[in-house]
Write an enzyme that holds these catalytic residues in place. Structure first.
Site, PDB file in Angstrom:
ATOM      1  N   CYS A  71       0.859  -1.214   0.095  1.00 41.53           N
ATOM      2  CA  CYS A  71       0.178  -0.113  -0.101  1.00 41.53           C
ATOM      3  C   CYS A  71       0.904   1.175   0.066  1.00 41.53           C
ATOM      4  CB  CYS A  71      -0.912  -0.054   1.298  1.00 41.53           C
ATOM      5  SG  CYS A  71      -1.916   1.243   1.479  1.00 41.53           S
ATOM      6  N   CYS A 185      -1.173   3.783  -6.268  1.00 43.35           N
ATOM      7  CA  CYS A 185      -1.892   3.221  -5.342  1.00 43.35           C
ATOM      8  C   CYS A 185      -2.107   1.625  -5.938  1.00 43.35           C
ATOM      9  CB  CYS A 185      -3.301   3.894  -5.506  1.00 43.35           C
ATOM     10  SG  CYS A 185      -4.468   2.926  -4.494  1.00 43.35           S
TER      11      CYS A 185
HETATM   12  N1  DGL Z   1      -4.100   0.555  -1.259  1.00 44.13           N
HETATM   13  C1  DGL Z   1      -3.601   1.845  -0.968  1.00 44.13           C
HETATM   14  C2  DGL Z   1      -2.571   2.595  -1.710  1.00 44.13           C
HETATM   15  O1  DGL Z   1      -1.718   2.011  -2.157  1.00 44.13           O
HETATM   16  C3  DGL Z   1      -4.954   2.746  -1.334  1.00 44.13           C
HETATM   17  C4  DGL Z   1      -6.376   2.375  -0.883  1.00 44.13           C
HETATM   18  C5  DGL Z   1      -6.648   3.000   0.365  1.00 44.13           C
HETATM   19  O2  DGL Z   1      -7.191   4.322   0.469  1.00 44.13           O
HETATM   20  O3  DGL Z   1      -6.845   2.332   1.411  1.00 44.13           O
HETATM   21  O4  DGL Z   1      -2.367   3.827  -1.443  1.00 44.13           O
END
Ligand code: DGL
Length: 270
Positions: A71, A185
């Protein structure tokens, strides 16, 4: 011992799949914090707490030697603090890696001079991409656009609503002469093809898409080559587990779609 992959939700499953495809011999333990997704709109302190609890689970209960925080939001909000305090105090012989530095390396390697970035609100506001990019390539132009609606679309399997929303985000770069768009993301590679074709429509030329699922596996393999003391601890039984902190039928279906297989996805209490 295992390789952990952590994400705020289901997006990290795409990276996990690409890791498994690239290095299937290792054991992977995926954990998605679906109870708390989205992270992108939350404060840095709360993202740190959620991330720490999940990392702690992967180390203690899933015997991970190394964890990839897939993430981007958790990487900017928690990685350094986890490495400098939690890890040193609790597991000094284990590792936590993020996804932002490998992405910067990919952009620098491709020698782009002007790129767009879409990411969560939190990641964009932190300017982590701008700061890290300028350290390696001071003259690069980076144009950023938060794209918060894409995460709930992925989490809710609502793909039919995505094209106009993607278009409205990519149009923000219209008058910028960008060569590539960074998908900053974990969830966005889910819409890679749509983003690529909408960018083509808008720019009337090809715009490269920098998608983490395409280079994180190679970057991890290189890391393990350089760190045999970690690699030799990793079990190679090709065992994969998938856990999330909240479960509903949609999540199970999404996971099946991503893997094109009937994978078992279990709920855990963290
Ligand atoms: N998976 C998160 C990222 O890569 C974004 C998703 C979220 O807002 O939880 O930033």
């Amino acid at each position: 011992m295992n390789i952990g992959v952590f994400d705020s939700g289901l997006g990290g499953l795409l990276i996990t799949k690409s890791l498994i495809d690239y290095m299937p011999e290792y054991n992977f333990c995926y954990l998605g914090d679906t109870e708390h997704v989205p992270y992108g709109t939350k404060s840095q302190d709360i993202i740190y707490e959620f991330t720490k609890n999940c990392i702690d689970y992967l180390f203690k209960k899933r015997d991970c030697k190394i964890i990839i925080i897939a993430c981007n939001t958790a990487t900017f909000a928690a990685l350094r603090r986890l490495q400098q305090t939690y890890l040193l105090q609790n597991f000094p012989d284990r590792k936590i890696l993020g996804v932002i530095i490998p992405t910067i390396e990919e952009v620098v390697e491709k020698n782009y001079s002007s790129v767009g970035l879409i990411a969560t609100d939190g990641t964009i506001k932190s300017d982590v991409y701008g700061q890290e990019l300028r350290k390696k390539k001071s003259d690069i132009k980076l144009f950023s656009c938060p794209a918060p609606l894409l995460v709930p679309l992925v989490e809710n399997n609502a793909d039919e609503f995505a094209p106009p929303i993607i278009k409205s985000y990519i149009e923000k770069f219209k008058d910028k002469d960008i060569q590539a768009i960074i998908l900053g993301c974990t969830h966005y590679p889910h819409y890679k093809k749509q983003i690529e074709s909408i960018a083509f429509e808008i720019f009337k030329r090809r715009v490269d898409i920098i998608s983490q699922d395409e280079f994180i596996p190679k970057s991890l393999a290189n890391y393990l080559k350089k760190h045999p003391e970690i690699e030799k601890e990793l079990t190679k039984n090709s065992e994969y587990s998938f856990e999330i902190t909240d479960v509903n039928d949609n999540y199970v279906e999404q996971a099946k779609n991503i893997f094109q297989a009937d994978i078992k996805i279990s709920k855990v209490d963290i």
